[in-house]
Design an enzyme around this catalytic site. Structure first.
Site, PDB file in Angstrom:
ATOM      1  N   HIS A 362       0.826  -1.214   0.000  1.00 59.44           N
ATOM      2  CA  HIS A 362       0.000   0.000   0.000  1.00 59.44           C
ATOM      3  C   HIS A 362       0.853   1.253   0.000  1.00 59.44           C
ATOM      4  O   HIS A 362       0.598   2.210  -0.707  1.00 59.44           O
ATOM      5  CB  HIS A 362      -0.868   0.032   1.264  1.00 59.44           C
ATOM      6  CG  HIS A 362      -2.073  -0.823   1.136  1.00 59.44           C
ATOM      7  ND1 HIS A 362      -2.740  -1.315   2.222  1.00 59.44           N
ATOM      8  CD2 HIS A 362      -2.731  -1.261   0.059  1.00 59.44           C
ATOM      9  CE1 HIS A 362      -3.753  -2.033   1.815  1.00 59.44           C
ATOM     10  NE2 HIS A 362      -3.767  -2.018   0.509  1.00 59.44           N
ATOM     11  N   ASP A 627       7.355  -6.757 -19.527  1.00 56.82           N
ATOM     12  CA  ASP A 627       7.215  -8.209 -19.503  1.00 56.82           C
ATOM     13  C   ASP A 627       7.902  -8.852 -20.692  1.00 56.82           C
ATOM     14  O   ASP A 627       8.509  -9.906 -20.561  1.00 56.82           O
ATOM     15  CB  ASP A 627       5.730  -8.599 -19.468  1.00 56.82           C
ATOM     16  CG  ASP A 627       5.198  -8.536 -18.050  1.00 56.82           C
ATOM     17  OD1 ASP A 627       5.879  -9.048 -17.150  1.00 56.82           O
ATOM     18  OD2 ASP A 627       4.117  -7.955 -17.838  1.00 56.82           O
ATOM     19  N   ARG A 637      11.949  -9.565 -13.594  1.00 56.10           N
ATOM     20  CA  ARG A 637      12.125  -8.126 -13.548  1.00 56.10           C
ATOM     21  C   ARG A 637      12.284  -7.585 -12.133  1.00 56.10           C
ATOM     22  O   ARG A 637      12.651  -6.427 -11.948  1.00 56.10           O
ATOM     23  CB  ARG A 637      10.974  -7.424 -14.293  1.00 56.10           C
ATOM     24  CG  ARG A 637       9.610  -7.671 -13.706  1.00 56.10           C
ATOM     25  CD  ARG A 637       8.506  -7.303 -14.696  1.00 56.10           C
ATOM     26  NE  ARG A 637       7.795  -6.079 -14.332  1.00 56.10           N
ATOM     27  CZ  ARG A 637       6.661  -5.688 -14.883  1.00 56.10           C
ATOM     28  NH1 ARG A 637       6.120  -6.391 -15.874  1.00 56.10           N
ATOM     29  NH2 ARG A 637       6.074  -4.607 -14.501  1.00 56.10           N
ATOM     30  N   CYS A 674       4.239   0.710 -24.295  1.00 56.12           N
ATOM     31  CA  CYS A 674       3.786   1.292 -23.031  1.00 56.12           C
ATOM     32  C   CYS A 674       4.590   0.824 -21.821  1.00 56.12           C
ATOM     33  O   CYS A 674       4.252   1.132 -20.697  1.00 56.12           O
ATOM     34  CB  CYS A 674       2.304   1.016 -22.806  1.00 56.12           C
ATOM     35  SG  CYS A 674       1.948  -0.733 -22.571  1.00 56.12           S
TER      36      CYS A 674
HETATM   37  C1  PEP Z   1       4.639  -4.168 -19.507  1.00 57.32           C
HETATM   38  O1  PEP Z   1       4.711  -5.369 -19.206  1.00 57.32           O
HETATM   39  O2  PEP Z   1       5.482  -3.583 -20.205  1.00 57.32           O
HETATM   40  C2  PEP Z   1       3.520  -3.351 -19.005  1.00 57.32           C
HETATM   41  C3  PEP Z   1       3.358  -2.114 -19.397  1.00 57.32           C
HETATM   42  O3  PEP Z   1       2.698  -3.924 -18.107  1.00 57.32           O
HETATM   43  P1  PEP Z   1       3.004  -4.021 -16.546  1.00 57.32           P
HETATM   44  O4  PEP Z   1       4.278  -3.284 -16.281  1.00 57.32           O
HETATM   45  O5  PEP Z   1       1.829  -3.431 -15.860  1.00 57.32           O
HETATM   46  O6  PEP Z   1       3.131  -5.493 -16.377  1.00 57.32           O
HETATM   47 MG    MG Z   2       2.979  -6.361 -18.390  1.00 58.51          MG
END
Ligand code: PEP
Ligand code: MG
Length: 754
Positions: A362, A627, A637, A674
Site C-alpha cells: 500500500h 514483460d 524483472r 507502453c
Molecule cells: C509491460 O509489461 O510492459 C507493461 C506495461 O505492463 P506491466 O508493467 O503493468 O506489467
Molecule cells: Mg505487463
C-alpha cells in the site's frame, strides 16, 4: 558436513565485525577439516595486494603485515584463476613464494579457494598441512562451499561494520544500501525514523466492574478515529482520487467490522478493560494474517496493528504527539504504515525508505501516486541508528546512500536541482506536438492507474492515456469493486481526458501483483495464473469489468480496451467473445453504449510470432516491454541478482519489437509501446526510429521525451537505428544511443537513464 557448514555460517552471522568474523572462520575451518593451518587473505583493490587478515596456525604477528601482490604465490594464483588451487607439495610448485614472516616453512599440503561475490574475488581462503598431501575431493568441496557462503557473510559483516562506524562519525567511504523495489526519483533529506507499534503487546489485562462505561469509552475512541481517518482522507483529496482514498475506507471498514470492534466489545463485556480487550483482539487477528503465506495478506496484519495502535493511543489519551518534521523528510522504518506516511505534511515528505515492503505494498502505491521517490526492501538498513542522519534516496538505481560524502551530496544536490530545472525549462513544450524537425509525428501518452496522475495528465502535454492499469484500484480495496463502482470510476477517467483517448487495460493481476483478497500461491507466478488467464477463468469478474468499462461509453467516446498477457489466438478469441457478450447484454438492457476500440498487449514472446494473426483481430497493439523483456531474456524483472541482465535494449528484444512494429504497419494497425522503455531516452530514440505510432510513459518523462523527439531528425534516427541493429550487445547499444543523444545536445536527458 552440512551441519558444520550451517553452524559456521550462523556463527559468522552473529559476529559484529569483519575481524571477529574472519578469526572465527579460520578457527572453525581448521577444526572442521582437521588441518594444521587455516588463513584468510583479503583483496586490497586500491593497492593491488592480498593481505593476510586472519590465521590459525601461522604466526599471529604476520596478520595485517603480510601482503602479496595480486597474482603472487599460490594464493595469488587461486585468486587470478578464480578457482581452487590444490597442491600436494607447495614449496615445489613454480608459483610458490616463501614468506618468512608467516613461519610457513614446514607446511607442504596447500589448498587455496577464492572467495567470490558477484564475479568479484574478495579474497582467498587457504588451508595448509604439514605433510605432503593433496586435500581430498570432499575436503576441497567443503572449503569451496564454505567460501561461497562466506562471500555473502563477509559482505553483510562489512555493511554492519560500516554502519557501526556511523556512530563515531568516522565513515570515510560512502555507504550505499540496495533495495529491491522503488518509486523513481531522487531525494535528499533528513531521516525521520518511525517505529512499529510495539507498545500494543505490553498492555496488561485488568478486571473491571463497569463494562458499560468501558464499552462506551471504546466506542468513543472508534468514533473519534473514524473522524480522524476522514480528516486524513481530506488531506489527500487533491492528491488521490476518491477511489484511491478507499484505503481509508478499508481502515474504516476494519473499524466497522465484526472482528475488530465487536471482538473487543465482547471481551469488555466479559470483564476486561478496553485497552486489554483491544490488545487481545488486535493481536489475535494480526497473528492470523501475519502467519499467512501470501505476502499481501500479511500486509493486512500491518494494517490491523497500525489501526489498533491508533485506537490504543486514543484510549490512553497518548495520541500521537504532534511531531515536528524537518523540511526535507526521508521517512524511514522497518515497515512504514500508511498512517505514518500520512502524518507527514505532504510538502515536507521528500522520500521513503523501508527495510521491508515490496513495490506493490500500500505504501509503495501511495508513494508512486504522490510522486515521492522511495526504496523498499533494504534488508541491511538499521533504521534505529539513522534518525537525523542525512540520506539520499535514489529511486533510479534502487539505492539508499547514508551520510553522503560532501562531494556526493553536492553531486546529488546538483542532479536534483537539474531535474527540477529541466522540468521547468521544458514546460514550454507542453502544448507543442511531439514532432521531429523533419515532420515525423508521434503521439505521447501517459501511463496511469491512480486518479492523481490522470488529473495531472490532463495538463501535462500528453494526447491521451496509453495505459490505465486498472488493477491499481483493485489493490487499494478489500474486495473486488462491483460494476457500479467501476463504471463510476471509468466514466470519471474518460471524462477527465475527453476527447483524448484513454486505454483502459483489463485486470492484470497475478505474477508479482496478487490481490490481498484473492491470494494466489504459485511456484512460478510470472509463468502462472496472471492477466488475461485469470480473467478468462473467472468470467464473472471479467464481464463485470467489461460491462463497467462499456457503460462509461454511454457518455464518452474515447474508450479503448486493452487485453494484457495474450499468449495465443484462442485466448484472444475467447476474450473478444466475452466482450461481445457483455456488449450484447447491455444493449439488450437498453443501455446506449458505443463500441470501443480493442487492442492487445504484446508482452509474451508467443504473441510476437503470432502477431500477423492477432493484429488482424483487433484495432491496435501495445507492446509491453517490461514483460516482453523479462520473458525473452528469462530475467525476473524484480530479482536484484539478475538485474544487470535485464535490459530492453538487448538486441533480441529490439529485434522482437521491430518485427511487431513492422507487422502492425503491414496490417495497417497502430502500434505503441507502453513499458518503462518508452520513457527511457536511449530506448525512446530507438523506438521512434522503428516507426512506433505512440509512446506511453510515466508523466515525469513526457516532456523530456518530447524534447528528444523535437530535437532529432527522423532520418538521422533511422540511420542510427540501422547501425544499432548491427550491434550485438545491450551495453554497447546504450552507450552509442547515449552518445548520439549527447551529440544532439540532449545530455540533460542522460542522467536519469538506466
Ligand atoms: C509491460 O509489461 O510492459 C507493461 C506495461 O505492463 P506491466 O508493467 O503493468 O506489467
Ligand atoms: Mg505487463
Amino acid at each position: 558436513m552440512l551441519d558444520t557448514l550451517r553452524r559456521i555460517v550462523q556463527d559468522i552471522n552473529a559476529t559484529r565485525d569483519l575481524d571477529e568474523a574472519l578469526h572465527l572462520i579460520v578457527a572453525e575451518v581448521k577444526a572442521a577439516i582437521h588441518t594444521d593451518v587455516c588463513s584468510v587473505y583479503m583483496a586490497d583493490h586500491t593497492r593491488g595486494e592480498h593481505v593476510l587478515m586472519a590465521t590459525d596456525g601461522l604466526r599471529p604477528g604476520a596478520i595485517g603485515k603480510v601482503r602479496l601482490k595480486f597474482g603472487q604465490g599460490l594464493t595469488g594464483l587461486a585468486a587470478s584463476r578464480a578457482e581452487p588451487v590444490n597442491v600436494e607439495n607447495a614449496p615445489a610448485h613454480p608459483a610458490f613464494r616463501y614468506i618468512a614472516a608467516t613461519g610457513e616453512a614446514p607446511f607442504h599440503g596447500f589448498l587455496g579457494v577464492p572467495i567470490i561475490r558477484r564475479r568479484k574475488v574478495l579474497g582467498v581462503l587457504v588451508v595448509q598441512q604439514r605433510e605432503q598431501r593433496k586435500y581430498t575431493p570432499d575436503e576441497e568441496s567443503f572449503v569451496v562451499t564454505l567460501a561461497a557462503q562466506l562471500a555473502g557473510c563477509i559482505n553483510q559483516v562489512e555493511i554492519r561494520q560500516s554502519l557501526e562506524r556511523l556512530d563515531d562519525d568516522v565513515l570515510s567511504d560512502t555507504l550505499f544500501l540496495e533495495g529491491v523495489a522503488s518509486a523513481r526519483g531522487l531525494a535528499l533529506g533528513e531521516a525521520v525514523v518511525v517505529f512499529p507499534a510495539t507498545a500494543m503487546g505490553l498492555v496488561p489485562d485488568k478486571d473491571i466492574d463497569n463494562p458499560e462505561t468501558e464499552a462506551s469509552r471504546f466506542r468513543q475512541a472508534v468514533a473519534a478515529e473514524l473522524a480522524e481517518l476522514q480528516r486524513l482522507s481530506e488531506r489527500m483529496r487533491l492528491l488521490l482520487s476518491p477511489g484511491d482514498r478507499a484505503l481509508f475506507d478499508a481502515y474504516a471498514m476494519l473499524l466497522g467490522s465484526d472482528s475488530l470492534v465487536n471482538g473487543t466489545l465482547e471481551r469488555i463485556q466479559a470483564g476486561n478493560w478496553a485497552p486489554g480487550a483491544l490488545r487481545a483482539t488486535v493481536l489475535e487477528y494480526a497473528n492470523i494474517f501475519a502467519e499467512m503465506d501470501d505476502p499481501y495478506l500479511r500486509e493486512r496484519a500491518a494494517d490491523i496493528l497500525d489501526l489498533g495502535q491508533r485506537l490504543l493511543d486514543r484510549l490512553q489519551e497518548a495520541q500521537a504527539v504532534n511531531r515536528h518534521y524537518p523540511d526535507h523528510v526521508i521517512l524511514m522504518g522497518e515497515e512504514i504504515s500508511v498512517s505514518q506516511l500520512l502524518d507527514v505534511p505532504p510538502e515536507k515528505l521528500k522520500g521513503l525508505v523501508s527495510v521491508r515492503g515490496t513495490g506493490t505494498s500500500h505504501v509503495a502505491l501511495l508513494a508512486r501516486g504522490l510522486g515521492v521517490p522511495a526504496v523498499f526492501g533494504v534488508s541491511n538498513l538499521p533504521p534505529g541508528r539513522l534518525h537525523g542522519r542525512e540520506v539520499v534516496v535514489d529511486g533510479y538505481t534502487v539505492r539508499v546512500c547514508i551520510q553522503p560524502s560532501p562531494a556526493l551530496r553536492q553531486e546529488y544536490q546538483k542532479l536534483i536541482a537539474q531535474e527540477a530545472e529541466l522540468s521547468r525549462d521544458l514546460q514550454h513544450l507542453r502544448d507543442l506536438p511531439a514532432e521531429t524537425p523533419d515532420g515525423h509525428r508521434l503521439e505521447l501518452h501517459a501511463n496511469s492507474g491512480l486518479f492523481a496522475d490522470i488529473a495531472a495528465a490532463r495538463n501535462s502535454g500528453v494526447q491521451g492515456v496509453g495505459l490505465y492499469r486498472s488493477e491499481l484500484h483493485f489493490f487499494l480495496r478489500d474486495r473486488f469493486p462491483g460494476e457500479e463502482e467501476q463504471a463510476t470510476l471509468y466514466t470519471r477517467v474518460l471524462r477527465i481526458m475527453d476527447p483524448h483517448p484513454v486505454v483502459l487495460r483489463t485486470l492484470d493481476i497475478g505474477g508479482d501483483k496478487p490481490l490481498p483478497y484473492f491470494p494466489i500461491s504459485e511456484q512460478n507466478p510470472f509463468l502462472g495464473w496472471r492477466g488475461i488467464r485469470i480473467s478468462l477463468d473467472q468470467p464473472d469478474l471479467f464481464k463485470t469489468q467489461l460491462r463497467a468499462m462499456l457503460r462509461a461509453t454511454v457518455a464518452y467516446s474515447n474508450l479503448s480496451i486493452l487485453l494484457p498477457m495474450i499468449s495465443s489466438v484462442g485466448e484472444l478469441r475467447e476474450a473478444l467473445e466475452l466482450l461481445r457478450c457483455a456488449e450484447a447484454e447491455l444493449r439488450e438492457d437498453g443501455v446506449p453504449i458505443q463500441t470501443p476500440r480493442v487492442g492487445i498487449m504484446v508482452e509474451v514472446p508467443s504473441a510476437v510470432y503470432q502477431i500477423d494473426t492477432l493484429v488482424r483481430m483487433v484495432d491496435f497493439v501495445s507492446i509491453g516491454s517490461n514483460d516482453l523483456t523479462q520473458y525473452l531474456l528469462a530475467v525476473d524483472r524484480n530479482n536484484d541478482r539478475v538485474a544487470k541482465l535485464y535490459d530492453p535494449l538487448h538486441p533480441a528484444v529490439l529485434m522482437a519489437i521491430r518485427y511487431v512494429i513492422e507487422r502492425c504497419q503491414v496490417a495497417g494497425r497502430p502500434v505503441s509501446v507502453c513499458g518503462e522503455m518508452a520513457g527511457d531516452p536511449a530506448s525512446a530514440l530507438v523506438l521512434m526510429a522503428m516507426g512506433v505510432d505512440s509512446l506511453s510513459m510515466n508523466l515525469g518523462s513526457v516532456l523530456k521525451i518530447k524534447w528528444l523527439i523535437r530535437s532529432i531528425r527522423y532520418e538521422a534516427a533511422q540511420d542510427f537505428l540501422a547501425e544499432v541493429m548491427t550491434l550485438d550487445h545491450a551495453a554497447i547499444i546504450r552507450e552509442r544511443a547515449n552518445g548520439f543523444l549527447d551529440q544532439h545536445g540532449l545530455s540533460g536527458l542522460l542522467r536519469v537513464g538506466k
